[in-house]
Design a protein around this motif. Structure first.
Motif, PDB file in Angstrom:
ATOM      1  N   THR A 197     -69.065 -60.308  21.818  1.00  0.00           N
ATOM      2  CA  THR A 197     -69.440 -59.478  20.674  1.00  0.00           C
ATOM      3  C   THR A 197     -70.794 -58.817  20.864  1.00  0.00           C
ATOM      4  O   THR A 197     -71.162 -57.934  20.117  1.00  0.00           O
ATOM      5  N   ASP A 198     -71.539 -59.271  21.873  1.00  0.00           N
ATOM      6  CA  ASP A 198     -72.916 -58.800  21.998  1.00  0.00           C
ATOM      7  C   ASP A 198     -73.182 -58.333  23.418  1.00  0.00           C
ATOM      8  O   ASP A 198     -72.862 -59.035  24.361  1.00  0.00           O
ATOM      9  N   ASP A 246     -81.121 -64.009  20.290  1.00  0.00           N
ATOM     10  CA  ASP A 246     -79.732 -64.184  20.725  1.00  0.00           C
ATOM     11  C   ASP A 246     -79.545 -63.299  21.953  1.00  0.00           C
ATOM     12  O   ASP A 246     -80.136 -62.215  22.044  1.00  0.00           O
ATOM     13  N   ASP A 299     -72.865 -61.515  14.511  1.00  0.00           N
ATOM     14  CA  ASP A 299     -71.408 -61.512  14.613  1.00  0.00           C
ATOM     15  C   ASP A 299     -70.991 -62.605  15.581  1.00  0.00           C
ATOM     16  O   ASP A 299     -71.666 -62.830  16.592  1.00  0.00           O
ATOM     17  N   SER A 337     -74.425 -67.418  18.853  1.00  0.00           N
ATOM     18  CA  SER A 337     -74.593 -66.713  17.577  1.00  0.00           C
ATOM     19  C   SER A 337     -74.226 -67.612  16.406  1.00  0.00           C
ATOM     20  O   SER A 337     -74.875 -67.587  15.361  1.00  0.00           O
TER      21      SER A 337
HETATM   22 MG   LIG Z   1     -72.906 -63.953  20.359  1.00  0.00          MG
END
Ligand SMILES: [Mg+2]
Ligand SMILES: Nc1nc2c(ncn2[C@@H]2O[C@H](COP(=O)(O)OP(=O)(O)O)[C@@H](O)[C@H]2O)c(=O)[nH]1
Length: 461
Positions: free
Chosen positions: A86-87, A146, A80, A66
């Motif tokens: 975070t994902d 992403d 983020d 990211s």
């Molecule tokens: Mg990420």
């Protein structure tokens, strides 16, 4: 596509896409029906002419995917970032004048047609698809995808509630560049990142770029050499190629800490990557040709093997039918001879003898048919279990002329779906696929010709 249309006559001026894309798209349209008839799951299903090239970022949690995307896009942060995961889904960042964020079905609807196949992975994945429309220069030329971090533990992928590797393969297939990121802490020792190379990313080395990120964190040259060596060692085990691919050692300038190593070489490699991303159009053209070529070659292999299977079974079925008729003939001949005296007498005895003869014939035929159909089923199962032998036999000559293993790789992909479709309907498969295979060869020749012809300047994007 007819020759006139191929040469550019009769085409609407505003038809989108390059010649290669339109040719590939028409191939997919034409071959869809053949694929359906033979039960072959076409991998890419469609090519959207005029669609923007695409690059996907894969790698462990916290490898810097990211952060790299934010850096490439410039301006305000889009994704983020952080050390904690975070994902949990895939985010497609694409160009648009008015910026917006979409999730799930509406996100899928905003994407080019070929992404629609993602819905086949179920609602769990669809809810985790995000589209971020942003007005950034790079996105005019390349969309960025992403991905959720791969898990750095062997077997941990079982914890995911959707087919993660399947989704990775699907998206990597659509993408024109696949960037697989490692960080020095986890240089691919175990886990999904390395497993992905032999699994969902197999056969994609031509568009794969391997990144060793966060090189600004190395304390010394020795530190760097150790991590680089460990990564190469692990890659060598995972990649089925003789030569190690280029490793892009790079970093994203996010840390304030004074680096211990000279970073200029890492900067150079990152710029090289940035150049490739900005010029993803040329990779896109190669990718469209390669993906279509692969799909069509595999479909041709599927058709040829299905027809060969059908021919083998035709032989078995005709032998079984002949045996059944022979048994029934014997069953009729025996009472005919045995009761010959009754037949010559005529009257009631002749009718009785005739009845017994017919009954014996019908009964024998019925039993023989039952035994034969069981035999045919057993033979079909046996043949399905030994498809490798049938492949070796059918492709003996072709294999001797192609020692590079690409045909075997295709076969590894074709075998499973072929077995499934044979199980469901081998008796419906045509016994000669020569015409269909011929049409596919023609299609591939058309594609190769389109790939060699330079695009008219106004058509290039
Ligand atoms: Mg990420
Ligand atoms: N020093 C340094 N830190 C980085 C670099 N790339 C990412 N990071 C940090 O690594 C953490 C994880 O990054 P992130 O982009 O969220 O990783 P992702 O999970 O792969 O998306 C963040 O705190 C980033 O600031 C880099 O090249 N150098």
């Amino acid at each position: 596509m007819g020759i006139l249309e191929y040469l550019g006559f009769g085409r609407k001026k505003d038809e989108p896409g390059t010649r290669v894309e339109r040719e590939a798209s028409s191939i997919y349209e034409r071959l869809g029906r053949v694929a359906e008839r033979y039960g072959y799951p076409v991998r890419r299903t469609s090519i959207s002419p005029g669609a923007t090239p695409c690059a996907i970022f894969l790698g462990n949690h916290s490898s810097g995917k990211s952060t790299m995307i934010n850096h490439l896009l410039g301006g305000d942060r889009v994704q983020d970032t952080g050390v904690a995961p975070t994902d949990d889904g895939f985010t497609v960042v694409m160009f648009g004048e008015s910026e917006m964020d979409l999730v799930g079905e509406s996100a899928l609807a905003r994407l080019p047609e070929e992404f629609a196949g993602l819905s086949g992975f179920g609602p769990t994945l669809v809810h985790r698809i995000r589209v971020k429309v942003r007005n950034r220069e790079l996105l005019r030329r390349t969309m960025l995808v992403d991905s959720p971090g791969m898990i750095d533990e062997a077997g941990a992928s079982a914890e995911r509630d959707y087919d993660f590797f399947g989704a990775v393969r699907f998206l990597a297939n659509l993408s024109d560049l696949v960037l697989l990121m490692f960080d020095p802490d986890k240089p691919g020792t175990t886990g999904e990142s390395v497993a992905a190379l032999g699994g969902p990313l197999a056969g994609m080395s031509y568009k794969l770029r391997i990144l060793m990120n966060k090189c600004d964190l190395f304390e010394s040259m020795y530190d760097y050499a150790r991590a680089y060596g460990a990564l190469c060692w692990n890659l060598a085990h995972a990649l089925p190629v003789k030569d190690l691919p280029k490793v892009y050692a790079c970093y994203v300038p996010v840390s304030d800490r004074t680096p211990k190593l000279d970073l200029s070489d890492f900067d150079r490699l990152r710029s090289e990557l940035e150049g490739q991303l900005a010029d993803a159009d040329s990779s896109h053209r190669d990718n469209v040709v390669a993906a279509t070529h692969r799909d069509v070659s595999r479909l041709a292999m599927h058709v040829r093997m299905a027809s060969r299977f059908r021919r083998e079974m035709n032989r078995t079925v005709s032998r079984a039918a002949l045996a059944s008729v022979a048994v029934a003939a014997l069953a009729v001949a025996f009472p005919l001879v045995y009761f010959s005296a009754c037949f010559s007498k005529g009257g009631f005895y002749a009718i009785l003898a005739g009845g017994v003869t017919v009954l014996a014939g019908v009964l024998a035929l019925w039993i023989a048919a039952l035994v034969s159909s069981r035999f045919v089923r057993m033979r079909a199962k046996g043949l399905m279990d030994s498809l490798d032998g049938l492949f070796d036999d059918e492709y003996r000559e072709d294999l001797s002329g192609r020692p590079d293993g690409s045909m075997r790789q295709d076969w590894d992909e074709v075998r499973g779906p072929l077995r499934e479709s044979l199980k469901l309907r081998w008796w419906k498969m045509p016994s000669s696929g020569r015409r269909a295979v011929g049409r596919m060869e023609e299609a591939l020749a058309g594609l190769a010709a389109a790939a060699k012809t330079p695009e008219p300047a106004k058509e290039t994007r």
